[in-house]
Design a protein around this motif. Structure first.
Motif, PDB file in Angstrom:
ATOM      1  N   PRO A  25       0.832  -1.174   0.061  1.00  0.00           N
ATOM      2  CA  PRO A  25       0.208  -0.022  -0.099  1.00  0.00           C
ATOM      3  C   PRO A  25       0.918   1.417  -0.035  1.00  0.00           C
ATOM      4  O   PRO A  25       2.169   1.188   0.343  1.00  0.00           O
ATOM      5  CB  PRO A  25      -0.728  -0.061   1.063  1.00  0.00           C
ATOM      6  CG  PRO A  25      -0.686  -1.683   1.804  1.00  0.00           C
ATOM      7  CD  PRO A  25       0.668  -2.110   1.369  1.00  0.00           C
ATOM      8  N   VAL A  26       0.348   2.317  -0.652  1.00  0.00           N
ATOM      9  CA  VAL A  26       1.124   3.605  -0.674  1.00  0.00           C
ATOM     10  C   VAL A  26       0.311   4.732  -0.186  1.00  0.00           C
ATOM     11  O   VAL A  26      -0.955   4.473  -0.048  1.00  0.00           O
ATOM     12  CB  VAL A  26       1.402   3.898  -2.048  1.00  0.00           C
ATOM     13  CG1 VAL A  26       2.708   2.893  -2.596  1.00  0.00           C
ATOM     14  CG2 VAL A  26       0.329   3.733  -3.045  1.00  0.00           C
ATOM     15  N   ASP A  27       0.833   5.853  -0.210  1.00  0.00           N
ATOM     16  CA  ASP A  27       0.135   7.094   0.281  1.00  0.00           C
ATOM     17  C   ASP A  27      -0.703   7.472  -1.035  1.00  0.00           C
ATOM     18  O   ASP A  27      -0.144   7.341  -2.128  1.00  0.00           O
ATOM     19  CB  ASP A  27       1.340   8.158   0.829  1.00  0.00           C
ATOM     20  CG  ASP A  27       1.927   7.624   2.060  1.00  0.00           C
ATOM     21  OD1 ASP A  27       1.528   6.854   2.499  1.00  0.00           O
ATOM     22  OD2 ASP A  27       2.914   8.296   2.491  1.00  0.00           O
ATOM     23  N   CYS A  28      -1.690   8.341  -0.793  1.00  0.00           N
ATOM     24  CA  CYS A  28      -2.443   8.987  -1.783  1.00  0.00           C
ATOM     25  C   CYS A  28      -1.552   9.806  -2.471  1.00  0.00           C
ATOM     26  O   CYS A  28      -0.812  10.882  -1.810  1.00  0.00           O
ATOM     27  CB  CYS A  28      -3.801   9.728  -1.100  1.00  0.00           C
ATOM     28  SG  CYS A  28      -4.527  10.850  -2.235  1.00  0.00           S
ATOM     29  N   VAL A  29      -1.549   9.825  -3.919  1.00  0.00           N
ATOM     30  CA  VAL A  29      -0.920  10.838  -4.493  1.00  0.00           C
ATOM     31  C   VAL A  29      -1.341  12.395  -4.287  1.00  0.00           C
ATOM     32  O   VAL A  29      -0.563  12.911  -4.902  1.00  0.00           O
ATOM     33  CB  VAL A  29      -0.710  10.352  -6.103  1.00  0.00           C
ATOM     34  CG1 VAL A  29       0.288   9.140  -6.085  1.00  0.00           C
ATOM     35  CG2 VAL A  29      -1.939  10.312  -6.767  1.00  0.00           C
ATOM     36  N   GLY A  30      -2.751  12.553  -4.196  1.00  0.00           N
ATOM     37  CA  GLY A  30      -2.870  13.832  -4.011  1.00  0.00           C
ATOM     38  C   GLY A  30      -2.801  14.587  -2.760  1.00  0.00           C
ATOM     39  O   GLY A  30      -2.530  15.752  -2.543  1.00  0.00           O
ATOM     40  N   CYS A  31      -3.123  13.864  -1.733  1.00  0.00           N
ATOM     41  CA  CYS A  31      -2.962  14.413  -0.392  1.00  0.00           C
ATOM     42  C   CYS A  31      -1.855  13.900   0.732  1.00  0.00           C
ATOM     43  O   CYS A  31      -1.689  14.112   1.729  1.00  0.00           O
ATOM     44  CB  CYS A  31      -4.252  14.625   0.324  1.00  0.00           C
ATOM     45  SG  CYS A  31      -4.864  13.128   0.608  1.00  0.00           S
ATOM     46  N   GLY A  32      -1.432  12.651   0.371  1.00  0.00           N
ATOM     47  CA  GLY A  32      -0.379  12.005   1.184  1.00  0.00           C
ATOM     48  C   GLY A  32      -1.007  11.048   2.154  1.00  0.00           C
ATOM     49  O   GLY A  32      -0.249  10.926   3.094  1.00  0.00           O
ATOM     50  N   VAL A  33      -2.215  11.019   2.392  1.00  0.00           N
ATOM     51  CA  VAL A  33      -2.827  10.292   3.458  1.00  0.00           C
ATOM     52  C   VAL A  33      -2.550   8.703   3.056  1.00  0.00           C
ATOM     53  O   VAL A  33      -2.485   8.345   2.137  1.00  0.00           O
ATOM     54  CB  VAL A  33      -4.374  10.367   3.503  1.00  0.00           C
ATOM     55  CG1 VAL A  33      -5.257   9.732   2.230  1.00  0.00           C
ATOM     56  CG2 VAL A  33      -4.945   9.858   4.711  1.00  0.00           C
TER      57      VAL A  33
END
Ligand SMILES: [Zn+2]
Length: 232
Positions: A25-33
């Motif tokens: 799993p990775v962080d959201c590319v938009g906001c980093g969540v």
């Protein structure tokens, strides 16, 4: 929302993501969540972004999105880092536009792709337009061929097409058009209607060349559909 964790510097996070790829799993590319490739809030944000309609070489060109902000990020992550896990929101709207174009076109209309730049294709090893068409439940169709005869490949004319990122950015608009005309060839479209598809439309020069190639081969382009378009 979830437990905050020590956030590494952005470049380190990016490097990590590139290595980790699709495995974890990775962080959201938009906001980093954490833990979501694209969180629900950012998905909603993308869904609210406007589409674009342009006229290129006299043909209506539907772009699923404006090429800006988070949409631009998604396209670049897909194209440059093979982040196929981010393809969904792009594929849904792009696929729907292609299916609509076909529904409104004469029976027997074929889908033709503008081939990716030679450099991009080599680097990626996959065609993002094909992936987005498949995910968007639209016919993939075949690719226009470059003048050197290799679909999407070959290094003739500097990768041809005057696409940004192919070392032709330094050319003037006139030089770019001159370098592009004749770069593409359409096969088997005589007497047929065609929907042309591409990923990102910038100057429109490449798409105009694709329209020219279809016309030169005796076909008629009834619509162009792109994933995204810059302001013209
Ligand atoms: Zn987000």
């Amino acid at each position: 929302m979830t437990t905050p964790r020590s956030s590494p510097p952005r470049d380190r996070a990016a490097a990590l993501r590139a290595v980790v790829g699709l495995v974890l799993p990775v962080d959201c590319v938009g906001c980093g969540v954490p833990d979501r490739a694209l969180c629900a809030t950012c998905r909603t944000h993308v869904a609210a972004r406007p589409a674009r309609v342009r006229l290129i070489a006299g043909v209506r060109t539907d772009a699923a999105f404006e090429y800006e902000g988070l949409v631009r990020t998604l396209v670049l992550e897909l194209k440059l880092r093979s982040r196929v896990d981010l393809a969904g929101p792009l594929a849904r709207r792009f696929g729907a536009l292609v299916r609509r174009a076909l529904a409104e076109a004469p029976h027997g209309t074929v889908v033709l792709r503008v081939p990716p730049s030679a450099r991009g294709a080599r680097r990626r090893g996959f065609d993002p337009v094909v992936l987005l068409l498949r995910r968007g439940r639209a016919p993939v169709g075949s690719a226009l061929v470059r003048r050197d005869g290799r679909p999407g490949g070959g290094g003739g004319r500097g990768g041809a097409g005057g696409r940004s990122g192919d070392g032709q950015k330094e050319l003037t608009a006139t030089e770019r058009v001159a370098a592009t005309v004749g770069a593409l060839r359409a096969v088997g479209v005589a007497g047929r209607t065609v929907v042309l598809v591409d990923d990102v439309v910038t100057t429109g020069v490449t798409l105009a060349e694709a329209v020219r190639a279809v016309r030169a081969a005796g076909g008629t382009v009834v619509r162009c559909v792109a994933v995204a378009s810059v302001e013209d």
